[in-house]
Design an enzyme around this catalytic site. Sequence first.
Site, short mmCIF file in Angstrom:
data_model
loop_
_atom_site.label_atom_id
_atom_site.label_comp_id
_atom_site.label_asym_id
_atom_site.label_seq_id
_atom_site.Cartn_x
_atom_site.Cartn_y
_atom_site.Cartn_z
N VAL A 1 100.08 33.94 -2.39
CA VAL A 1 100.51 33.40 -3.68
C VAL A 1 101.99 33.67 -3.94
O VAL A 1 102.52 33.26 -4.97
CB VAL A 1 99.64 33.93 -4.84
CG1 VAL A 1 98.21 33.43 -4.72
CG2 VAL A 1 99.68 35.45 -4.93
N HIS B 1 95.86 29.16 -2.92
CA HIS B 1 95.41 30.07 -3.98
C HIS B 1 96.38 30.13 -5.16
O HIS B 1 96.28 31.02 -5.99
CB HIS B 1 95.16 31.47 -3.40
CG HIS B 1 94.05 31.50 -2.39
ND1 HIS B 1 93.87 32.54 -1.49
CD2 HIS B 1 93.07 30.61 -2.12
CE1 HIS B 1 92.82 32.27 -0.72
NE2 HIS B 1 92.33 31.11 -1.09
#
Length: 257
Positions: free
Chosen positions: A105, A121
């Site tokens: 991320v 994600h």
Amino acid sequence: SPMHESIQQAAEWIAASKHLVVLTGAGVSKESGVPTFRDALDGLWARYDPQQLATAEAFRRDPKLVWDWYEYRRGLVRAADPNPGHAALAALEALRPLVIVTQNVDDLHQRAGSKDILALHGAIMRSKCFATCRGEPTVIDVAALPAFDPADGPPRCPYCGAWVRPDVVWYGETLPAGALQRAAELASAADVMLVVGTSGVVQPAASLPYLARQAGARLIEVNPRPSEITRAAHLWLEGPSGEILPQVVARVQERLR
């Protein structure tokens, strides 16, 4: 040496590839000093379980606690720099068309210069409205909000007044449908998939190498230790991505000269 031969073989397959897909996981970020999700639970955060901090329920229950943990993690990301593995993938994209599908991320691939990145994600540096008041995601630029004091916990959405949350996928949430569909299509169309620094445990990302292999792709894994993917890989290059990838990309460059 066997490793030298494996690196040569990987470079040969990559240089000849038409549809190269790279799947990256937490190991790549860890080499830049960004702790994995669970490793970030140290110091002040050692007494918490990730399930207490990374769910919509936890955010409803204690928005400030969850926001503060993500602020702490954002600080770790800001302090980190892309490592030679990130740089090698950016250099490879200049040589061959490729897409990076990442479970990470952070923004280290972007900062290294990679362009085509599918972040399964979400993105920890980005924020969105918890109520998705203008569609999913309603992205909010926190820096542009007036008089926001981080000591007060999360800011409010300027459109509807709901809490603002990190734009990441939490436990119990599904991946963005468009991202997952594109990842599956890329895997199914790949002729080579490079799997870097992932444990191969977190679904649905962990199924992508198998999709690629079923479709006839060569599977190359770069990892310091065996993962759930290793048995399915045609080649396992044992070592950190920051050491292995620059060697592979140098060989690809030689082949494409």
